[in-house]
Scaffold this active site. Structure first.
Site, short mmCIF file in Angstrom:
data_model
loop_
_atom_site.label_atom_id
_atom_site.label_comp_id
_atom_site.label_asym_id
_atom_site.label_seq_id
_atom_site.Cartn_x
_atom_site.Cartn_y
_atom_site.Cartn_z
N LYS A 161 0.79 -1.22 0.10
CA LYS A 161 0.10 0.12 -0.02
C LYS A 161 1.01 1.28 -0.06
O LYS A 161 2.20 1.23 0.43
CB LYS A 161 -0.99 0.19 1.04
CG LYS A 161 -2.12 0.84 1.07
CD LYS A 161 -3.17 0.09 0.35
CE LYS A 161 -4.40 0.95 0.09
NZ LYS A 161 -5.43 0.05 -0.17
N ASP B 177 -6.59 3.98 -4.97
CA ASP B 177 -7.10 3.96 -3.67
C ASP B 177 -7.97 5.32 -3.70
O ASP B 177 -8.14 6.01 -4.54
CB ASP B 177 -6.20 3.97 -2.59
CG ASP B 177 -7.09 3.28 -1.29
OD1 ASP B 177 -7.49 2.12 -1.28
OD2 ASP B 177 -7.06 4.09 -0.32
P1 NAD Z 1 -14.11 7.62 -3.02
O1 NAD Z 1 -13.13 8.78 -2.65
O2 NAD Z 1 -14.53 7.51 -4.42
O3 NAD Z 1 -15.38 7.80 -1.93
C1 NAD Z 1 -15.25 8.13 -0.79
C2 NAD Z 1 -16.62 8.64 -0.21
O4 NAD Z 1 -16.80 8.70 1.20
C3 NAD Z 1 -17.16 9.96 -0.80
O5 NAD Z 1 -18.48 9.75 -1.18
C4 NAD Z 1 -17.01 10.85 0.50
O6 NAD Z 1 -17.62 12.02 0.54
C5 NAD Z 1 -17.50 10.03 1.31
N1 NAD Z 1 -17.03 10.22 2.94
C6 NAD Z 1 -15.88 10.71 3.47
N2 NAD Z 1 -16.08 10.88 4.81
C7 NAD Z 1 -17.18 10.66 5.16
C8 NAD Z 1 -17.93 10.55 6.30
N3 NAD Z 1 -17.29 10.93 7.52
N4 NAD Z 1 -19.05 10.21 6.02
C9 NAD Z 1 -19.82 9.72 5.40
N5 NAD Z 1 -19.07 9.66 4.06
C10 NAD Z 1 -17.87 10.13 3.94
O7 NAD Z 1 -13.28 6.44 -2.47
P2 NAD Z 1 -13.63 4.86 -2.82
O8 NAD Z 1 -12.83 4.36 -3.82
O9 NAD Z 1 -15.05 4.64 -2.87
O10 NAD Z 1 -13.34 4.15 -1.34
C11 NAD Z 1 -14.13 4.10 -0.10
C12 NAD Z 1 -13.55 2.98 0.75
O11 NAD Z 1 -13.34 1.72 -0.21
C13 NAD Z 1 -12.08 3.37 1.26
O12 NAD Z 1 -12.09 2.72 2.38
C14 NAD Z 1 -11.41 2.41 0.43
O13 NAD Z 1 -9.89 2.06 0.87
C15 NAD Z 1 -12.14 1.23 0.04
N6 NAD Z 1 -11.70 0.47 -1.26
C16 NAD Z 1 -11.87 1.19 -2.11
C17 NAD Z 1 -11.62 0.26 -3.31
C18 NAD Z 1 -11.78 0.79 -4.91
O14 NAD Z 1 -11.52 -0.16 -6.14
N7 NAD Z 1 -12.26 1.79 -5.14
C19 NAD Z 1 -11.25 -1.22 -3.20
C20 NAD Z 1 -11.06 -1.75 -2.00
C21 NAD Z 1 -11.41 -0.87 -0.96
#
Ligand code: NAD
Length: 418
Positions: free
Chosen positions: A106, A146
């Site tokens: 990571k 990420d």
């Molecule tokens: P992203 O940046 O696209 O979305 C994150 C969302 O969370 C946004 O809508 C933001 O406004 C919201 N957010 C932030 N703080 C918040 C809060 N306090 N309350 C409510 N909403 C809040 O990110 P993503 O790619 O969707 O990733 C989200 C999670 O999923 C992370 O933990 C990431 O590590 C995990 N993840 C993502 C992927 C991927 O392929 N995108 C893969 C594995 C894990």
């Protein structure tokens, strides 16, 4: 939050908990609790106004016993050395539970990307890629997107690496745009595995997914796709939130229209399909059948967990529950599909992308989704088998038991050298 945990300590606590059920020595467990190496680097780039600015960046290579290190690169002000170490450990056990031949890594840069221009972000990303070049490669370490990074950053990293190495090696990074060697189905993959795992859990628990109510915390890539797909499976999405707040409609709303509203205005708040505006915390504690936390770590602490009313939680985000919250929810018999399985669709399709890059051959979206379905269902079946065999109280522990055993087996079969 009162018991906000250090994520690295959370990871180690989860490993210790699983270790009790494993036939693996303490010396091997100790090795599996720490990264093999962590790069910490200072990147100094020129701002658009000519000033210089320094940023701290990390890359943790946690474990390579089962294959090249694999894991995303995050741009966020909250990035820290311990967070990156923890996330790289979760990647190790994530690639192991879905049984793909990769290890865990990571990376991250401490930055709020909203404060910088695209040109500044490109200079910063390329500066990081230059630092990473000696330690990455399709057989060494394969980064991916990420939080706050995506295809754009992956394309810059690939281009920088290929220019320095004077080669073409699309498999050095995944999550690329399709024209740069990306895979069909990658963008939807994390949300897709989150809901496939939820569907399997409902089936295992003899619960009906048709008409089940769902709350989604975080409406970014993982959260909104999960909302769209679970709606397509017949469930009713009643609540969603992002960093600006939450929306609620007890009769359900159209997740795609909510996303369109977010695209237009920057938030789900104010969406016409919502009956009531609620807080982020309300979204997490609604009386729903399924809760999908899809924002950041430590969203639910022990206090908040007392108020959680969902029957099933499918963790789209990494580490959304603190260990103390996990205990509270275990006592309440909430069935938790842990992040390392629920959100493993992202890394699984990243793996498919890497395979396609190496084959110099592209799969159809249908094939990608079909293969993903098989991988997640197999992983869920392995979880259930161990959950029942050891009569465990928490599916998370079962998942770690399976995953750690797989990594330990690979390590022990290879032997120690020097
Ligand atoms: P992203 O940046 O696209 O979305 C994150 C969302 O969370 C946004 O809508 C933001 O406004 C919201 N957010 C932030 N703080 C918040 C809060 N306090 N309350 C409510 N909403 C809040 O990110 P993503 O790619 O969707 O990733 C989200 C999670 O999923 C992370 O933990 C990431 O590590 C995990 N993840 C993502 C992927 C991927 O392929 N995108 C893969 C594995 C894990």
């Amino acid at each position: 939050m009162s018991d906000e945990a250090n994520p690295f300590e959370s990871l180690q606590a989860q490993i210790d908990e699983a270790a009790a059920y494993l036939d693996v020595g303490d010396d091997v467990i100790e090795r599996l609790k720490h990264p093999e190496r962590v790069l910490e680097t200072n990147l100094t780039i020129e701002r658009d106004d000519g000033d210089l600015e320094r940023f701290t960046a990390f890359r943790s290579q946690f474990n390579g016993d089962r294959g090249p290190y694999k894991g995303g690169i995050r741009y966020h002000p909250g990035v820290s050395r311990d967070e990156v170490k923890a996330l790289s450990g979760w990647m190790t056990y994530k690639t192991a539970i879905v049984d793909i031949p990769l290890g865990g890594g990571k990376g991250g840069i401490i930055i709020d990307p909203d404060e910088y221009s695209e040109a500044e972000l490109e200079r910063l990303t390329r500066a990081f890629a230059k630092e990473l070049t000696p330690m990455i490669g399709e057989d060494r370490d394969v980064p991916a997107p990420d939080v706050n990074t995506g295809q754009r950053e992956m394309n810059w990293i690939k281009d920088t690496y290929e220019t320095i190495e004077n080669t073409t090696e699309p498999g050095v990074i995944t999550g690329k745009a399709l024209d740069s060697g990306g895979s069909e189905g990658r963008v939807e993959a994390t949300g897709r595995s989150t809901v496939i795992a939820a569907r399997e859990a409902f089936d295992y628990l003899d619960k009906d997914l048709e008409g089940a109510t769902v709350a989604v915390q975080g409406y970014g890539n993982a959260g909104w796709i999960a909302a769209k797909l679970i709606d397509e499976m017949g469930a009713t999405v009643v609540a969603a939130s992002d960093s600006s707040g939450g929306i609620y409609n007890p009769d359900g709303f159209d997740p795609v229209a909510a996303k369109d509203h977010k695209n237009e205005t920057g938030s789900v708040v104010g969406f016409a399909g919502s009956e009531e505006e609620i807080t982020n915390e309300d979204v997490l504690t609604l009386d729903v059948d399924l809760l999908i936390p899809a924002a950041l770590e430590n969203a639910v602490d022990a206090d908040l967990a007392e108020d959680v009313k969902a029957d099933v939680i499918s963790e789209a985000a990494n580490g959304p529950l603190t260990p103390a919250a996990d205990e509270v929810l275990e006592d309440k018999d909430v069935f938790i599909i842990p992040d390392i399985l629920a959100n493993a669709g992202g890394v699984t399709v990243s793996y498919f992308e890497w395979v396609q890059n190496r084959q110099r051959f592209s799969w159809s979206e249908e094939r990608v989704n079909e293969e993903l379905e098989g991988v997640i269902v197999d992983a869920f079946d392995a979880l259930v088998e161990t959950y029942e065999e050891h009569d465990l109280d928490n599916p998370r522990t079962a998942t770690y038991v399976v995953a750690i055993q797989r990594v330990a087996d690979a390590f022990e079969e290879a032997g120690t050298w020097p």
